[in-house]
Scaffold this active site. Structure first.
Site, PDB file in Angstrom:
ATOM      1  CB  CYS A   1      -0.352   2.138   5.715  1.00  0.00           C
ATOM      2  SG  CYS A   1      -1.080   0.899   4.860  1.00  0.00           S
TER       3      CYS A   1
ATOM      4  CB  CYS B   1      -1.035   0.199   1.234  1.00  0.00           C
ATOM      5  SG  CYS B   1      -2.123   1.346   1.474  1.00  0.00           S
TER       6      CYS B   1
ATOM      7  CB  CYS C   1      -8.746  -4.063 -11.862  1.00  0.00           C
ATOM      8  SG  CYS C   1      -8.199  -3.027 -13.169  1.00  0.00           S
TER       9      CYS C   1
END
Length: 132
Positions: free
Chosen positions: A51, A48, A120
């Site tokens: 984070c 991510c 996706c």
């Protein structure tokens, strides 16, 4: 379940670029075939961008022809949250990071075996840690 990160939107604006904020926090979408990872073949882990939680392995990445990085499955289901998304006159399933709640992309049921799912994701929602 991974530890949750909570920040104010003002804090996110300081941490993320303008374009990252638009996608990760305001649920935007980058244009197809423009992201840095849609065509990447490197081995490693996708994180991510907000984070740094590990989300997807390059082992589950494949070329879906859609212009966005696509995966058959996350590293673990507890790394993501699936949420119904009825925006733009479509019925889709949004994918969020389970740790910080950032928008990553959508999942569709037209992927290859073994899962039949196509995660996706927006490249701008991801960082990459190359396999050593």
């Amino acid at each position: 379940m991974p530890e949750t990160i909570k920040r104010s939107e003002e804090d996110w604006k300081k941490i993320l670029s303008r374009d990252q904020y638009l996608v990760l926090r305001q649920k935007g979408t980058e244009p197809a075939f423009t992201g840095k990872y849609y065509n990447s073949k490197e081995k490693g882990i996708y994180l991510c961008a907000a984070c740094k939680q590990e989300l997807f392995s390059s082992e589950s990445k494949y070329d879906s022809g859609t212009g966005w990085p696509s995966f058959t499955k996350p590293i673990s289901e507890d790394r993501i949250v699936r949420r119904e998304d009825n925006s733009h006159f479509m019925k889709r399933t949004e994918i969020l990071c389970s740790r910080c709640g950032s928008h990553l992309g959508h999942v569709f049921d037209d992927g290859p075996a073994p899962t039949g799912e196509r995660f996706c994701m927006n490249s701008i929602s991801l960082d990459f840690k190359k396999e050593e």
